[in-house]
Design a protein around this motif. Structure first.
Motif, mmCIF file in Angstrom:
data_model
loop_
_atom_site.group_PDB
_atom_site.id
_atom_site.type_symbol
_atom_site.label_atom_id
_atom_site.label_comp_id
_atom_site.label_asym_id
_atom_site.label_seq_id
_atom_site.Cartn_x
_atom_site.Cartn_y
_atom_site.Cartn_z
ATOM 1 N N ASP A 1 50.804 -43.521 -68.836
ATOM 2 C CA ASP A 1 50.110 -44.795 -68.649
ATOM 3 C C ASP A 1 50.841 -45.624 -67.599
ATOM 4 O O ASP A 1 52.069 -45.533 -67.463
ATOM 5 C CB ASP A 1 50.052 -45.584 -69.960
ATOM 6 N N ALA A 2 50.096 -46.462 -66.898
ATOM 7 C CA ALA A 2 50.695 -47.342 -65.906
ATOM 8 C C ALA A 2 51.739 -48.256 -66.542
ATOM 9 O O ALA A 2 52.710 -48.656 -65.888
ATOM 10 C CB ALA A 2 49.622 -48.162 -65.215
ATOM 11 N N SER A 3 51.554 -48.553 -67.834
ATOM 12 C CA SER A 3 52.500 -49.420 -68.539
ATOM 13 C C SER A 3 53.867 -48.765 -68.711
ATOM 14 O O SER A 3 54.847 -49.428 -69.066
ATOM 15 C CB SER A 3 51.943 -49.800 -69.908
ATOM 16 N N ASP A 4 53.930 -47.435 -68.473
ATOM 17 C CA ASP A 4 55.197 -46.705 -68.612
ATOM 18 C C ASP A 4 56.054 -46.773 -67.350
ATOM 19 O O ASP A 4 57.127 -46.164 -67.295
ATOM 20 C CB ASP A 4 54.920 -45.232 -68.937
ATOM 21 N N SER B 1 57.927 -49.056 -65.981
ATOM 22 C CA SER B 1 59.273 -49.612 -66.142
ATOM 23 C C SER B 1 60.225 -48.575 -66.729
ATOM 24 O O SER B 1 61.354 -48.395 -66.255
ATOM 25 C CB SER B 1 59.240 -50.851 -67.029
#
Length: 370
Positions: A338-341, A343
């Motif tokens: 996911d793009a949220s990963d 970081s």
């Protein structure tokens, strides 16, 4: 004054190279004798061309203090002068080539009994080529081999860096040893001088002229028991080094590469012509009886850096290659993250880069070496 400073002064005479000076030494026996002998005797006794004899005579008259000035400048610069005639640590294998340099300017230390292997290749190296050069150099140095190269961009620089992590290396320059070329390698050259040697046959202050590099290449091969060509185009200067190695009956090794890459064509040509195909340091070490024990140690050492990574890092390493960089966005796509990963991925990439598992190149990340 030591005779080597007279030889160094004569080496600085325009159009007087190693072959001419070597012939004069054969006749007159010492640099000081050549420096002081009458011009007519230079011609009569050595069959020297009149123009060359006049060049020597003109130089002696215009710069009568040249030998002393060279001695003073070497002392002030911390540079040693090694003489073919009387320096016990002049490289033993270099002595065997046709008309070796009569003097070598050195920052650092040479040892006559060093077991040297040259590693050379293109300045326009790929990430794959740099990884191979660095890995091989590191493992050869760890086995006690002194890695010799030319301090140029690309393969040469990678080879020196790899060797310095485990042992000694020698950089042979096409300019004076007090000239940093390329300029970006100034710190690297200083480190090489502290852990090996920076070497040149050219006087201090000599600029990196194009005609200086083929003779430089003959010293790289001359010092070495064998020469490894990692990446080279069809007209690469590295092939000049391999030609010198062939001429002097030294071993020639070549690393195979991508068949579509122009930087592998020279290596594949060498392999077709009889060079030994090598893919690791063990392939080189096993060619020499005195290094076979070291070759076995390299063979027993785990080579796959992925074995030392955790599960998440191994997944990242698995989608990377040695020659095609991937950006963090591309890594996320390949791993179906996911793009949220992002970081978390950035943190892992930084950790992996710090340990040498991956490296940053133009365009993203590729597999690294340790």
């Amino acid at each position: 004054m030591e005779d080597k400073y007279y030889l160094a002064a004569l080496s600085a005479v325009p159009k007087v190279g190693s072959v001419t000076l070597g012939k004069l030494v054969d006749v007159f026996g010492a640099g000081e004798t050549i420096w002081r002998v009458a011009t007519k005797d230079l011609i009569a006794r050595s069959d020297l061309a009149t123009e060359t004899a006049l060049n020597i005579d003109r130089f002696r008259k215009e710069r009568p203090e040249a030998p002393q000035k060279i001695a003073d400048k070497c002392r002030e610069s911390g540079v040693k002068l090694y003489s073919l005639m009387d320096s016990p640590d002049y490289p033993a294998y270099l002595k065997q080539i046709y008309r070796p340099p009569l003097v070598l300017y050195v920052r650092g230390e040479l040892r006559a009994d060093d077991f040297c292997i040259g590693i050379v290749g293109t300045r326009q190296a790929t990430a794959y080529g740099k990884s191979v050069a660095e890995t091989m150099a590191k493992e050869l140095a760890a086995a006690g081999v002194v890695v010799v190269s030319g301090a140029a961009y690309g393969i040469d620089t990678a080879a020196h860096i790899g060797a310095l992590t485990a042992g000694r290396t020698i950089a042979v320059l096409g300019c004076g040893v007090d000239v940093s070329y390329p300029a970006s390698n100034r710190n690297l050259l200083n480190e090489i001088a502290a852990n090996g040697a920076v070497v040149s046959e050219y006087p201090l202050g000599t600029r990196p002229l194009s005609q200086n590099f083929p003779p430089r290449n003959r010293i790289i091969s001359g010092m070495s028991r064998g020469v490894v060509v990692v990446e080279a185009g069809e007209k690469s200067g590295a092939l000049i080094t391999s030609d010198y190695a062939n001429d002097e009956n030294r071993d020639v090794f070549a690393v195979p590469g991508n068949i579509f890459s122009p930087f592998s064509r020279g290596c594949h040509k060498l392999i077709n012509s009889g060079a030994k195909l090598v893919t690791c340091a063990e392939d080189i070490l096993s060619e020499y009886e005195c290094l076979k024990k070291a070759a076995n140690a390299v063979k027993e050492k785990p080579m796959n850096v992925a074995l030392e990574l955790n599960e998440e890092e191994r997944k990242i390493w698995g989608v990377l290659s040695y020659d095609t960089p991937l950006s963090p966005d591309e890594i996320i796509i390949k791993l179906n993250m996911d793009a949220s990963d992002m970081s978390n991925l950035t943190t892992m990439l930084l950790t992996m880069e710090m340990t040498g598992a991956i490296v940053t190149v133009a365009g993203g990340y590729v597999r690294g070496v340790r």
